[in-house]
Design an enzyme around this catalytic site. Sequence first.
Site, PDB file in Angstrom:
ATOM      1  N   HIS A 266       0.838  -1.204   0.000  1.00 48.63           N
ATOM      2  CA  HIS A 266       0.000   0.000   0.000  1.00 48.63           C
ATOM      3  C   HIS A 266       0.878   1.261   0.000  1.00 48.63           C
ATOM      4  CE1 HIS A 266      -3.697   2.331   1.112  1.00 48.63           C
ATOM      5  NE2 HIS A 266      -2.799   3.110   1.711  1.00 48.63           N
ATOM      6  N   GLU A 267       1.821   1.306   0.919  1.00 44.13           N
ATOM      7  CA  GLU A 267       2.700   2.489   0.990  1.00 44.13           C
ATOM      8  C   GLU A 267       3.568   2.592  -0.263  1.00 44.13           C
ATOM      9  OE1 GLU A 267       1.878   4.566   3.084  1.00 44.13           O
ATOM     10  OE2 GLU A 267       0.711   3.246   4.399  1.00 44.13           O
ATOM     11  N   HIS A 270       1.773   4.617  -2.813  1.00 40.35           N
ATOM     12  CA  HIS A 270       1.959   6.059  -2.557  1.00 40.35           C
ATOM     13  C   HIS A 270       3.349   6.504  -3.016  1.00 40.35           C
ATOM     14  CE1 HIS A 270      -1.681   6.980  -0.372  1.00 40.35           C
ATOM     15  NE2 HIS A 270      -1.468   6.071   0.558  1.00 40.35           N
TER      16      HIS A 270
END
Lengths: 502, 502
Positions: A266-267, A270
């Site tokens: 997920h990170e 980003h």
Amino acid sequence: MIKKIEEQFLQYVKKMMSYNEAIQLMYWDLRTGAPKKGVEQRSEVIGVLSQEVFKMSTSEEMAAFIAELSPKNAYEQLSEITRYTLDECKKEYERNKKIPADEYKEYVVLQSKAESVWEEAKATADFAMFRPYLEKLVEFNKRFIEYWGYEGNPYNTLLDLYEPGMTVDVLDEVFRKLREHIVPLVQAVVASPNKPETSFLFHPFPKEKQRAFSLELLRELGYDFAKGRLDETVHPFAIGLNPNDVRITTRYDERDFRTAIFGTIHECGHALYEQHISEALIGTPLCTGTSMGIHESQSLFYENFIARHYAYWKRNYPRLQRYAPDQFSGVPLDAFYRAINEAKPSLIRIEADELTYPLHIIIRYEIEKGLFNGTVEVKDLPEIWNGKYEEYLGIRPDNDAVGVLQDVHWSGGSFGYFPSYALGYMYAAQFKHAMLKDLPHFDELLEKGELSPIREWLTERVHRFGKTKKPLEILRDATGEGLNADYLIRYLEEKYKAIYQV
Amino acid sequence: MIKKIEEQFLQYVKKMMSYNEAIQLMYWDLRTGAPKKGVEQRSEVIGVLSQEVFKMSTSEEMAAFIAELSPKNAYEQLSEITRYTLDECKKEYERNKKIPADEYKEYVVLQSKAESVWEEAKATADFAMFRPYLEKLVEFNKRFIEYWGYEGNPYNTLLDLYEPGMTVDVLDEVFRKLREHIVPLVQAVVASPNKPETSFLFHPFPKEKQRAFSLELLRELGYDFAKGRLDETVHPFAIGLNPNDVRITTRYDERDFRTAIFGTIHECGHALYEQHISEALIGTPLCTGTSMGIHESQSLFYENFIARHYAYWKRNYPRLQRYAPDQFSGVPLDAFYRAINEAKPSLIRIEADELTYPLHIIIRYEIEKGLFNGTVEVKDLPEIWNGKYEEYLGIRPDNDAVGVLQDVHWSGGSFGYFPSYALGYMYAAQFKHAMLKDLPHFDELLEKGELSPIREWLTERVHRFGKTKKPLEILRDATGEGLNADYLIRYLEEKYKAIYQV
């Protein structure tokens, strides 16, 4: 003449951005292992620099730059980057200038008090303790809306802070659709007798092995370690100091490897966004994601549309089995895939699965909208919250710590932020749909670990622009249409009907 | 009225110091693992903040503060801390203002070029390549001395940058004494047939175990991990961001554990100084070590007078044996003690042992003094350097990479810095002598691991003052006399005559 002022303006902005980069590094450091006793003085330093940036953003110098560069004949002579930079600075200037300085100071004090009161209230599940602070935060924001003005609906002004251009009209429509499809789907899933077996997920899995596996996955996803690093924190995050220094953190749960793996990916989503913003934007306020929603679309694209995909694990499950043979050698890929895609109603947003997650957001959206339209009062929040959880998810919090007090956002005065999470999810599904036209062999790419074409597609259409394109502009240019909830609905229906055989 | 200006002045200084703290953190980060590709932009940010600090230190505002607060009747109303702060700011203001801005800019460019040329020159052992840069650096510094003025000897002005109050007269005397005693002692050691056996030092020793042992030693020495952390870098250092955040780094050589252990303890000495500066000095330029020499006295006190002491290993050798039983179980404490105190002439300063180390410094001192008194020319440096090594240490470099090009200092224009290392050593010996009067059972304290009384003695007399006391004032108040080389000479003679039976 204009060229000279432009140059001075860019230097001025670069200075502000330099201070911001220093501030960001100090935040990163505070969260990744700064000595405890140094925190207080470091916060002072952050305060001094932040105050300076705020002063610069509202100074007479800034006013003069805006006055000199905004008139049409001057504006037209500016470079494209300067024009967008000026737009951003102007927006910020007006936003900050419209609030009387005394009132803003009072608000900042309230914010920091409210956060610590919220912490205690959450720890003791005591909404009454937090209520007066939340009431004041709402009041302040209502007044800010008056100062800033609004079109259509007062809540629009708050939405615009996080998702420029987003409105209640649009959200009402897409959230209604989502709700109408997801609620019955969740009910069907709950009723299904074909639930995945998940007990094998919870074996001990040493941190060091999780880290090694995470690093391998990150490299394959295209995260550039010459422009980043992976650290460990209680709350995982990604932080872009500049496109050449974008760091991520993760959390290792030795009894549930999913926390680290899906959290890291997920990170990574980003981070890939921030690593691929055009370097030409460094030193301007354009050098970051264009909105919270578009940012979240990138993290969710990687977390859900890649890392929860069957084809991805076709490649990576054998690797995982090598890291934890005792845990997985007896578990077939299909069983593993179903287990990591288990969906079931739960009370805590940040622990929710991808099917039920949007309902958590819709509940918060409906409540926030009500608060700023005068149809909901703070005192009634626990009752309203619990009622909505019962209605949409079929479960009811038995105390406010796992209910209305669970999220930090409101205690910091962040209203209008929550919808970004669901918007990001819809954007991601819509990007996926558009991507398939260019990359029809998407599944095959995952299976082969050839992730560059996917990342490049996103960079070309999303990442590189930074803030030079507005969120809806990016969406329209990349997908050929405005926000459309159908793609997410179709994705969830197809996937979960298959997994749960409903 | 004065009180109000005082308050404004302190706020102004606090802002400068906040910027400095941010800069320091960025340096720490750059050296401990910042992503490679982000270095360039981070250097830009450091540049922006440094320039701002420089501007503030020489601004009209600063000039006005100095003009308003310096007159006797105003000065007397200031708090003690403000007075010292004003003195520091004034010194800095005058130093920076006296150099014409253009000339200083040219010098900064030269410094950065010279450093990279030096790197290459060192790599290829090519002094001729570095020579023109070194000549210019010396010329610039000669001009700076003219601008700044000097008393007695031009070189005094450079010494004063690192060791306020130190002069050629004092150094000539103590260095002559040191040389007269150490040179024959080294010769006797070289000629001695009783040399320690050292081959057992060079066994493989895994990094993780070295780290665990280092952490144990650091805790016992009193390094507070709530105010610090230990990281790994190529060149070890200690950095004080503020007294509550003082970080150290070390380097692990898996084939020679001494690098990490003695390096870590050395940096611990620096860090204990910074961790115990009075918190009242935070936000002022007084919140750091008073001079390079006093700083080095603390690191050398811990490295040599504690960690190379027999009593220290009486306690810690059994621990070390537990970390590396294969390596040390067959080696008696006495043999270990002699091995870690091996002394022999070598070419490289930073690898020198504690007996020969002062000679490396004396050579550099004599050369620097000659450069600024016109008796030595840059073109002759290799010959002079090699001649002095032969004369004092009995060995001659066979190329300039292991000779005159070995240290980074001159390439950055740092002249007058080297003497601090030897001064620190003499201060440390002198502190030790004075400490014995208050703590006669010093050896016993080491043996029991009771290091608090030692640390407290140093805090009481050295650490807490920061820059509010000058180095020679600290020395005199702590030991009752001025600089005296006898204590170091006596320490070395007693110790090495015993070890080498000469």
